[in-house]
Design an enzyme around this catalytic site. Structure first.
Site, PDB file in Angstrom:
ATOM      1  N   ASP A   1     -10.743   1.721  -3.718  1.00 38.88           N
ATOM      2  CA  ASP A   1     -11.330   1.236  -2.469  1.00 38.88           C
ATOM      3  C   ASP A   1     -12.846   1.167  -2.556  1.00 38.88           C
ATOM      4  OD1 ASP A   1      -8.922   0.902  -1.211  1.00 38.88           O
ATOM      5  OD2 ASP A   1      -8.977   2.798  -0.122  1.00 38.88           O
TER       6      ASP A   1
ATOM      7  N   ASP B   1       0.831  -1.202   0.000  1.00 33.98           N
ATOM      8  CA  ASP B   1       0.000   0.000   0.000  1.00 33.98           C
ATOM      9  C   ASP B   1       0.867   1.254   0.000  1.00 33.98           C
ATOM     10  OD1 ASP B   1      -2.440   1.343  -0.033  1.00 33.98           O
ATOM     11  OD2 ASP B   1      -3.267   0.175   1.623  1.00 33.98           O
TER      12      ASP B   1
END
Length: 729
Positions: free
Chosen positions: A543, A471
């Site tokens: 997301d 990430d």
């Protein structure tokens, strides 16, 4: 001579013309980019498009274009310098050692060589006649894919350092009637939103100044249609992108003659870069493909090229996974994870992925405000360590993966307390946080070593970790490097050297762990490009996993990235039902991020069967040709299909994307594409709940019928997603 010349009969224009001008052709199987020297030995672009039948005709093109006033004759320079004769946007600006900013570039020589059966490399040497600054423009032609990769290598031949103030990768020129730009913008959970603009006089700029997560507002990919907007199957269109993971700039300038100049490269914003005597600066690659048969063909070119030449393990396989994030967030312990690993086994996925929250002790990672940077397992949550979880997964017949974010740090962490000088920040100013984080200074070799060692230590856990989710959630505020300051280097190097540092770490990891699957995540789709995907097998587009929103996000990503690289998960977002969620996720690299124990018995059986069907069909979805049949931007539903190379099998996806009431969302048949018109195909609906009958009759149709008449998916209320399997007889 600088280059050893090699004549390549099939990819070089061998043209003899009276003017003795030098003509250079950059060819693919279908297209050609042509350059020609003028009387001042400047190299100009004269043609771009489909190859002409008679190669000698390229020498006639320039004489037919009467655009020569005192300056207009060099608007189409191959790599426009600044400060001398140029009046339009430059590709190159150099501050010379004597303080002069004027540069001229003249043609010296070129070389073309065969790299492999379908790859040809061309190098063109340009040089400033006064300062001897050299630019080598490199073109790699991927013949079978109709893709060209281009970059610049800039060398300082002066006796003192120079400063590169602008250093583009490519400078292309087009002569058409009209130009239509489609670019993609957005924000968190709204990535890859398309916008089409007709280009008029002046400059349209698409750029990023964020340092990391450069794609949050704008993406470094675009479509350029010529004369009129291209459709899926018709029109002249170029798809292009910059292979760079930091600040980028794309400029589209319509000149006084209504030609279009495209300049693509690293954003020069706050990024003046010094070049010592004898040093060479290599720009990132600009990659593009051109089609005269619409956007669909162009994107299929990029997909096949990426799988073969760019995406890590692009022709390999991928694993389905179950992620714990939505099931637990930060609140889990060892026993809870053991239960979830058992759920992964029961569901039938290949891998269990442990997400954020497994590390930190002095500052335990129980929330997003602390612990980031302290990569030791949390002894309270995981008293037996990560290795015990890997062993538990292996005993359940599934692989184990782990989440990391090694480029960032929380101010509340041991790492920050020990090494505040490793953080990008201005000590005299208040710290500014993005998602409670600061960015580590990867221009610093010590930080690079720390990040590499962190990852190496995690990946060295026995039994082996089989998957990594990497990430990257913060952007760069207060850009300042203590390392560059102590070394007496320019702070304007930071944005560039950060990205170079990241690539160095990833390169080292890939030497030691060449085949380890890694997902690229960045608060969703905040960082994905053609360069970083050298090191990652897949990426997380957003997301936002609401399946209706994902239809649009995945649709737009599909123009540039193949489905094997695009992670699509079934989650708790939305209440549309697990079938719709599953059907949408199945159009890419499918995974799960939900609480398995909350699935009903019917939902569990459905999911288990879908995973078996997906395993059977995934090669068609991952490696097949994609045809977008009905756009969600033009209809209350979307349809697309994948067809295998031999036209033996296809999978067709159909989704209702409107909440408006319709008796019948698909009143007419959807025409399929890519089939063999002379063969017969059985059409069968799949992804049905046990005992559920399809209104679509399983029967044979000719490929011609399916492509000219089509098949109706019968979309309606209560039947909002339909997946069809098409099999040749």
């Amino acid at each position: 001579m600088l280059f050893r010349f090699l004549l390549i009969i099939f990819s070089v224009c061998l043209i003899i013309i009276p003017s003795a001008a030098e003509i250079i052709c950059i060819e693919t199987n279908q297209n050609v980019l042509v350059f020609e020297t003028d009387n001042d030995n400047r190299l100009l672009q004269t043609y771009f498009g489909k190859k002409l039948l008679n190669a000698s005709d390229y020498g006639l093109i320039r004489s037919q274009n009467k655009q020569s006033d005192s300056n207009g004759g060099v608007f189409n320079h191959i790599y426009t310098p600044s400060g001398t004769w140029n009046l339009v946007e430059p590709a190159l600006t150099v501050l010379h050692a004597d303080g002069n900013r004027g540069t001229d570039l003249q043609y010296v020589e070129h070389e073309q060589r065969i790299v492999s059966n379908d790859v040809v490399e061309t190098k063109i040497l340009l040089q400033d006649p006064v300062y001897k600054t050299q630019v080598i423009l490199v073109f790699k032609s991927y013949l079978n894919h109709d893709v060209i990769e281009q970059w610049a290598e800039i060398k300082n031949n002066e006796k003192k350092p120079i400063i590169l103030e602008k250093y583009a990768s490519a400078n292309l020129n087009f002569m058409n009637r009209e130009y239509y730009l489609t670019h993609f913008h957005g924000y968190w959970a709204k990535e890859m939103q398309p916008e089409q603009t007709k280009l008029t006089s002046g400059i349209k700029t698409i750029d990023s100044k964020l340092g990391t997560r450069a794609n949050i507002y704008n993406h470094p990919v675009f479509m350029l249609s010529f004369d009129q907007p291209a459709t899926e199957e018709a029109g002249l269109v170029l798809l292009g992108t910059l292979a760079w993971s930091g600040n980028f700039k794309l400029q589209f300038e319509v000149d006084p003659y209504h030609n279009l100049r495209l300049i693509s490269g690293i954003n020069p914003y706050a990024s003046a870069y010094p070049l010592q005597t004898g040093e060479v600066f290599i720009t990132p690659a600009f990659i593009f493909t051109y089609s005269e048969e619409g956007k669909g063909k162009a994107s299929r070119h990029l997909h096949s090229w990426m799988r073969k030449h760019r995406l890590l393990d692009g022709e390999g396989s991928r694993m389905t996974l179950l992620n714990n994030w939505e099931a637990t967030y930060f609140k889990f312990d060892q026993q809870k994870l053991h239960t979830l690993i058992g759920d992964a086994k029961n569901l039938g996925v290949d891998l269990f992925l442990l997400d954020d929250g497994w590390f930190g002790n002095k500052h335990p990672r129980n929330n997003p405000r602390q612990g980031l940077g302290d990569w030791q397992h949390n002894v309270e949550k995981l008293p037996n360590g990560i290795s015990s979880l890997v062993k538990e997964a292996n005993e359940n017949g599934v692989k184990f993966g782990i989440w990391v974010e090694p480029e960032m740090v929380n101010p509340k962490s041991e790492l920050y307390e020990k090494h505040p000088e490793w953080v990008i920040r201005q000590a005299e100013r208040p710290e500014v946080y993005f998602r409670n984080q600061l960015v580590l200074d990867l221009s610093n070799p010590q930080v690079q070593e720390f990040v590499y060692d962190t990852m190496d230590e995690i990946l060295s856990i026995k039994p082996e970790i089989s998957y990594v989710k990497w990430d990257c959630n913060a952007v760069i505020f207060n850009a300042h490097s203590s390392y560059l300051e102590t070394k007496g280097q320019m702070q304007s190097q930071l944005y560039v050297d950060y990205v170079k540092g990241l690539y160095k770490v990833l390169e080292r990891l890939r030497v030691k762990y060449p085949t380890l699957p890694m997902m690229l995540c960045s608060g969703g789709g905040g960082r994905v490009d053609y360069e970083v995907l050298r090191y990652f097998t897949e990426f997380w587009p957003s997301d936002n996993t609401d399946p209706i929103e994902r239809v649009f996000i995945q649709w737009n990503n599909s123009y540039f990235y193949p489905s094997i690289a695009t992670c699509c998960h079934i989650t708790a977002w939305s209440d549309v039902g697990i079938k719709f969620k599953t059907d949408v996720a199945m159009m890419g690299k499918m995974g799960y991020d939900l609480v398995v124990e909350k699935l009903s018995e019917d939902e569990m059986k459905f999911s288990q069967q879908v995973l078996k069907d997906y395993s059977r069909l995934k090669d068609i979805i991952w490696y097949g040709d994609l045809y977008r049949l009905q756009s969600p931007y033009e209809n209350p539903y979307a349809s697309l299909m994948y067809v295998d190379e031999k036209k033996n099998k296809a999978v067709v996806f159909n989704y209702v994307i409107s909440n408006r009431y319709y008796d019948n969302y698909s009143p007419v048949a959807v025409k399929l594409q890519g089939l063999n018109p002379q063969r017969e195909y059985i059409v069968k609906e799949i992804n049905l709940f046990e005992g559920k009958n399809s209104p679509i009759q399983t029967k044979a149709y000719t490929g011609e019928f399916l492509m000219k008449n089509g098949v109706n998916p019968i979309l309606r209320k209560g039947r909002t997603s339909v997946v069809l399997e098409v099999t040749a007889q």
